[in-house]
Scaffold this active site. Structure first.
Site, PDB file in Angstrom:
ATOM      1  N   GLU A 132       0.839  -1.284   0.034  1.00 33.41           N
ATOM      2  CA  GLU A 132       0.042  -0.008  -0.103  1.00 33.41           C
ATOM      3  C   GLU A 132       0.828   1.391   0.086  1.00 33.41           C
ATOM      4  OE1 GLU A 132      -2.615  -0.422   3.453  1.00 33.41           O
ATOM      5  OE2 GLU A 132      -3.870  -1.961   2.469  1.00 33.41           O
ATOM      6  N   GLU A 239      -6.601 -10.785  -0.688  1.00 29.65           N
ATOM      7  CA  GLU A 239      -7.309 -10.346   0.394  1.00 29.65           C
ATOM      8  C   GLU A 239      -8.994 -10.194   0.210  1.00 29.65           C
ATOM      9  OE1 GLU A 239      -5.927  -7.074   2.724  1.00 29.65           O
ATOM     10  OE2 GLU A 239      -3.753  -7.313   2.171  1.00 29.65           O
TER      11      GLU A 239
HETATM   12  C1  HXH Z   1      -5.664  -4.421   4.288  1.00 29.97           C
HETATM   13  N1  HXH Z   1      -5.676  -2.887   4.077  1.00 29.97           N
HETATM   14  C2  HXH Z   1      -4.581  -4.723   4.551  1.00 29.97           C
HETATM   15  O1  HXH Z   1      -3.307  -5.135   3.756  1.00 29.97           O
HETATM   16  C3  HXH Z   1      -4.694  -5.795   5.745  1.00 29.97           C
HETATM   17  O2  HXH Z   1      -3.190  -6.305   6.270  1.00 29.97           O
HETATM   18  C4  HXH Z   1      -5.474  -5.913   6.843  1.00 29.97           C
HETATM   19  O3  HXH Z   1      -5.560  -6.993   7.839  1.00 29.97           O
HETATM   20  C5  HXH Z   1      -6.961  -5.414   6.279  1.00 29.97           C
HETATM   21  C6  HXH Z   1      -6.939  -4.849   5.104  1.00 29.97           C
HETATM   22  C7  HXH Z   1      -6.996  -2.426   3.336  1.00 29.97           C
HETATM   23  C8  HXH Z   1      -7.148  -0.896   3.767  1.00 29.97           C
HETATM   24  C9  HXH Z   1      -6.473   0.242   3.344  1.00 29.97           C
HETATM   25  C10 HXH Z   1      -6.921   1.343   3.687  1.00 29.97           C
HETATM   26  C11 HXH Z   1      -7.591   1.596   4.648  1.00 29.97           C
HETATM   27  C12 HXH Z   1      -8.249   0.437   5.165  1.00 29.97           C
HETATM   28  C13 HXH Z   1      -8.175  -0.759   4.562  1.00 29.97           C
HETATM   29  O4  HXH Z   1      -7.870   2.992   5.019  1.00 29.97           O
HETATM   30  C14 HXH Z   1      -8.919   3.596   4.648  1.00 29.97           C
HETATM   31  C15 HXH Z   1      -9.594   4.328   5.653  1.00 29.97           C
HETATM   32  C16 HXH Z   1     -10.994   5.052   5.289  1.00 29.97           C
HETATM   33  C17 HXH Z   1     -11.135   4.891   4.006  1.00 29.97           C
HETATM   34  C18 HXH Z   1     -10.703   4.015   3.232  1.00 29.97           C
HETATM   35  C19 HXH Z   1      -9.698   3.407   3.520  1.00 29.97           C
END
Ligand code: HXH
Length: 329
Positions: A132, A239
């Site tokens: 990411e 995922e």
């Molecule tokens: C994943 N990120 C990770 O890779 C994994 O390690 C984790 O367990 C779960 C999901 C996904 C993700 C990315 C950004 C995020 C939230 C989830 O942040 C945001 C916050 C608010 C709105 C949109 C995205």
């Protein structure tokens, strides 16, 4: 439930079928994992803060347990994740209360990657080396982070180089979410293209696939897969879940999904797996971010304490409509 076919056996000729597990589900969902999945990913247990809480302290016990569970049952393991802006210990970027310099962070990064990859050498078929780092918006290109602040953009290539040195046989992945959105997928493509041009050892792109019953569009998914595949890298769906809620939908009143949602989810899963089969020559594994609806991170994201039902098995581990649609593809 002898008349339920095994999910992974159904897709054996195409790709592995994985599940994210944690220290609880590894035990409570053992039967479902063994029957339906031939790959696992640790949901949290191999992240930096969990494996390496202090500079001179590694905590490998749960992660070791997962790897031996997989070994004993002939299940593949995807490592997740080495360099990320979240769930990474604060000590890493500090010394005597002050921000560290680039060469110290460089050494610490190398030492972490060496130690972790060496421990599981030959036991993992892939690692999410960098997670990411690309922002969703057009500009800026990279996400602000401590890694970027201190090491500059070279932190990305360094991570891949160190990982390849530590375990030359592991497939090394760049992993990201919103991977099918046009702007973001173009950026991910450019990032990996740049790395390949510099002969950095990157072997694949992980499409997280945190999708829902309305987004993303099927054409965008296909275009993203084709774009990534054109770089001559492998693709893993890393995922996957299919949320019952559109991302903007913040309702909290639902105690059960209504029949329309269940049907829509089943149709979506069917369409997604149809695409995966169509592009199976590029895809080596499809991992669900959980096992069954009784536990999913989406019960707390993006709304705390709101039940979601994003998986292929229900809260009692019975196959859902979505399961039947994909096994009959
Ligand atoms: C994943 N990120 C990770 O890779 C994994 O390690 C984790 O367990 C779960 C999901 C996904 C993700 C990315 C950004 C995020 C939230 C989830 O942040 C945001 C916050 C608010 C709105 C949109 C995205």
């Amino acid at each position: 439930m002898a008349n339920v076919p095994s999910l992974y056996k159904q897709f054996e000729d195409y790709f592995k079928i994985g599940a994210a597990i944690n220290k609880r589900t590894m035990h409570h969902s053992k039967d479902t994992i063994l029957k339906h999945f031939n790959s696992i990913t640790a949901e949290n247990e191999m992240k930096f803060e969990n494996l390496h809480p202090k500079e001179d302290e590694y905590t490998f016990s749960i992660s070791d347990e997962m790897v031996s569970f997989a070994e004993q049952n002939d299940i593949g393991v995807r490592g997740h994740t080495l360099v990320w802006h979240n769930q990474t210990s604060d000590w890493l970027f500090k010394k005597d209360g002050k921000d560290i310099d680039s060469s110290t962070l460089d050494q610490r990064m190398k030492s972490h990657i060496d130690t972790v990859l060496d421990r599981y050498k030959g036991k993992m078929y892939a690692w999410d080396v960098v997670n990411e780092v690309v922002l969703d918006e057009k500009e800026p290109f990279l996400r602000p982070s401590k890694w970027l602040d201190i090491l500059g953009e070279e932190f990305i290539e360094k991570a891949f180089i160190y990982a390849h040195e530590a375990d030359p046989n592991a497939q090394l992945f760049y992993n990201d979410y919103n991977e099918s959105a046009p702007i973001k997928s173009e950026k991910i493509y450019q990032l990996v293209k740049g790395l390949k041009e510099k002969e950095i050892p990157v072997h694949g792109i992980g499409m997280q696939a945190h999708w829902n019953i309305v987004d993303p569009q099927l054409d965008d998914i296909k275009r993203a897969i084709e774009k990534y595949a054109s770089l001559d890298v492998r693709i893993h769906v890393t995922e996957m879940d299919v949320s019952m809620y559109d991302f903007e939908d913040r309702r909290t009143d639902l105690t059960e999904p209504d029949s329309k949602m269940v049907e829509l989810q089943a149709q979506r899963y069917e369409q997604f797996f149809k695409i995966f089969k169509e592009y199976h020559k590029h895809i080596d594994s499809v991992t669900l971010w959980g096992v069954a609806d009784n536990y999913t991170w989406l019960d707390n994201f993006p709304v705390r304490n709101r039940k979601n039902w994003p998986m292929l098995f229900d809260e009692n581990h019975e196959p859902k409509e979505a399961f039947w649609r994909i096994v009959h593809l």
